[in-house]
Design a protein around this motif. Structure first.
Motif, PDB file in Angstrom:
ATOM      1  N   MET A 191     -11.422 -66.727 -27.389  1.00 48.45           N
ATOM      2  CA  MET A 191     -11.408 -68.073 -27.956  1.00 48.45           C
ATOM      3  C   MET A 191     -12.788 -68.435 -28.502  1.00 48.45           C
ATOM      4  N   ASP A 192     -12.837 -69.044 -29.665  1.00 47.78           N
ATOM      5  CA  ASP A 192     -14.104 -69.488 -30.219  1.00 47.78           C
ATOM      6  C   ASP A 192     -14.707 -70.555 -29.326  1.00 47.78           C
ATOM      7  N   SER A 193     -16.036 -70.595 -29.295  1.00 40.75           N
ATOM      8  CA  SER A 193     -16.718 -71.608 -28.484  1.00 40.75           C
ATOM      9  C   SER A 193     -16.839 -72.902 -29.279  1.00 40.75           C
ATOM     10  N   GLU A 227     -17.540 -86.324 -16.690  1.00 40.90           N
ATOM     11  CA  GLU A 227     -17.684 -85.098 -15.902  1.00 40.90           C
ATOM     12  C   GLU A 227     -16.348 -84.376 -15.727  1.00 40.90           C
ATOM     13  N   ILE A 228     -15.272 -85.140 -15.562  1.00 41.60           N
ATOM     14  CA  ILE A 228     -13.950 -84.526 -15.422  1.00 41.60           C
ATOM     15  C   ILE A 228     -13.550 -83.816 -16.709  1.00 41.60           C
ATOM     16  N   VAL A 229     -13.682 -84.516 -17.841  1.00 39.50           N
ATOM     17  CA  VAL A 229     -13.319 -83.910 -19.128  1.00 39.50           C
ATOM     18  C   VAL A 229     -14.210 -82.710 -19.410  1.00 39.50           C
ATOM     19  N   GLN A 230     -15.499 -82.855 -19.123  1.00 40.01           N
ATOM     20  CA  GLN A 230     -16.433 -81.743 -19.339  1.00 40.01           C
ATOM     21  C   GLN A 230     -16.023 -80.515 -18.523  1.00 40.01           C
ATOM     22  N   ARG A 240     -14.132 -75.088 -18.483  1.00 38.63           N
ATOM     23  CA  ARG A 240     -13.269 -74.099 -17.843  1.00 38.63           C
ATOM     24  C   ARG A 240     -12.506 -73.289 -18.879  1.00 38.63           C
ATOM     25  N   ASP A 241     -12.179 -73.948 -20.014  1.00 43.37           N
ATOM     26  CA  ASP A 241     -11.446 -73.272 -21.086  1.00 43.37           C
ATOM     27  C   ASP A 241     -12.367 -72.675 -22.139  1.00 43.37           C
ATOM     28  N   GLY A 242     -13.668 -72.621 -21.843  1.00 42.35           N
ATOM     29  CA  GLY A 242     -14.598 -71.926 -22.719  1.00 42.35           C
ATOM     30  C   GLY A 242     -15.238 -72.754 -23.808  1.00 42.35           C
ATOM     31  N   PHE A 243     -15.054 -74.070 -23.781  1.00 41.17           N
ATOM     32  CA  PHE A 243     -15.663 -74.920 -24.793  1.00 41.17           C
ATOM     33  C   PHE A 243     -17.091 -75.295 -24.396  1.00 41.17           C
ATOM     34  N   ILE A 244     -17.901 -75.573 -25.393  1.00 38.55           N
ATOM     35  CA  ILE A 244     -19.247 -76.091 -25.185  1.00 38.55           C
ATOM     36  C   ILE A 244     -19.152 -77.615 -25.238  1.00 38.55           C
ATOM     37  N   THR A 245     -19.760 -78.313 -24.289  1.00 38.84           N
ATOM     38  CA  THR A 245     -19.612 -79.766 -24.242  1.00 38.84           C
ATOM     39  C   THR A 245     -20.948 -80.484 -24.166  1.00 38.84           C
ATOM     40  N   SER A 246     -20.891 -81.748 -24.555  1.00 36.65           N
ATOM     41  CA  SER A 246     -22.011 -82.661 -24.354  1.00 36.65           C
ATOM     42  C   SER A 246     -21.421 -84.061 -24.295  1.00 36.65           C
ATOM     43  N   LEU A 248      -4.391 -83.650 -21.792  1.00 35.61           N
ATOM     44  CA  LEU A 248      -5.536 -83.868 -22.684  1.00 35.61           C
ATOM     45  C   LEU A 248      -6.010 -82.546 -23.275  1.00 35.61           C
ATOM     46  N   MET A 249      -6.127 -81.504 -22.452  1.00 36.15           N
ATOM     47  CA  MET A 249      -6.587 -80.208 -22.946  1.00 36.15           C
ATOM     48  C   MET A 249      -5.594 -79.614 -23.944  1.00 36.15           C
TER      49      MET A 249
END
Length: 234
Positions: A1-3, A17-20, A25-31, A110-111
């Motif tokens: 999966m792409d980041s 924090e929950i959404v992050q 967990r699914d490999g996304f980069i977050t801020s 949501l995911m």
């Protein structure tokens, strides 16, 4: 999966924090951030692929923020809100939102929505090319192909080049480029356009000091020069 990069805007740190946690967990980069002012700065620096946005930020209206952000980004915006009124949902979706999830929410749902929107964006961009003489823009890969060589650009560099490519052989003003890429709310100024054009020239010009593709029109702006420009398939 792409980041893919996911930006979360909510005045509740726990929600962020929950959404992050689920995104990472699914490999996304977050801020994430907690206010509209912070979000506008983060939008410019982080350049997200998708935004999760609360309708009611502290002393601010997330729908207004979304409307303003649409001058800067086309990233899907998924509202996350405790407001269930139809008029709020309609307003959110009518002012630039792509989806609406009510609190309390299922992280799994949501995911699933986030992935669906990212998949839809990727599918919509697939095989989208803009071909000019000796220069091909690939909107899916956010890259430029020159003499069979693929050159990857930053999002802002690609946005600048693609806008000029769609106005090839025509002068584009500095102000137009700035408003398109950075928007009214940016803390930058128009000088940042010259910086990004300089970086772009280093990547696509044979001699960046004497550019032949992106030429400066003194006192006005820039022009992407190409002969026999033609629009490829989309």
């Amino acid at each position: 999966m792409d980041s893919h990069k996911i930006m979360i805007v909510d005045d509740d740190p726990q929600i962020c924090e929950i959404v992050q946690a689920y995104c990472e967990r699914d490999g996304f980069i977050t801020s994430y951030c907690h206010s509209g002012a912070e979000a506008m700065k983060l939008l410019a620096s982080f350049e997200p692929d998708l935004i999760v946005l609360d309708v009611l930020l502290a002393n601010e209206n997330g729908i207004d923020w979304c409307k303003n952000a649409r001058s800067i980004t086309n990233a899907p915006i998924v509202f996350l809100s405790s407001r269930e009124e139809d008029e709020i949902k309609i307003s959110a979706l009518s002012n630039g939102g792509d989806d609406y999830v009510t609190k309390p929410f299922s992280p799994g749902v949501l995911m699933a929505k986030i992935k669906a929107h990212l998949r839809r964006v990727s599918t919509g961009r697939r095989e989208q090319l803009l071909e000019l003489q000796g220069l091909t823009l690939d909107f899916n890969a956010q890259s430029v192909i020159m003499s069979s060589e693929t050159i990857f650009l930053s999002k802002k560099e690609f946005s600048l080049l693609s806008y000029m490519a769609q106005n090839v052989n025509r002068v584009v003003s500095v102000d137009a480029l700035f408003q398109l890429i950075w928007g009214m709310e940016s803390l930058e100024d128009t000088r940042t356009v010259a910086v990004h054009i300089s970086n772009l020239r280093k990547k696509i010009e044979a001699d960046p000091a004497s550019p032949e593709r992106i030429v400066t029109i003194r006192g006005t702006g820039y022009m992407l020069v190409a002969k026999d420009a033609l629009q490829a398939r989309t």
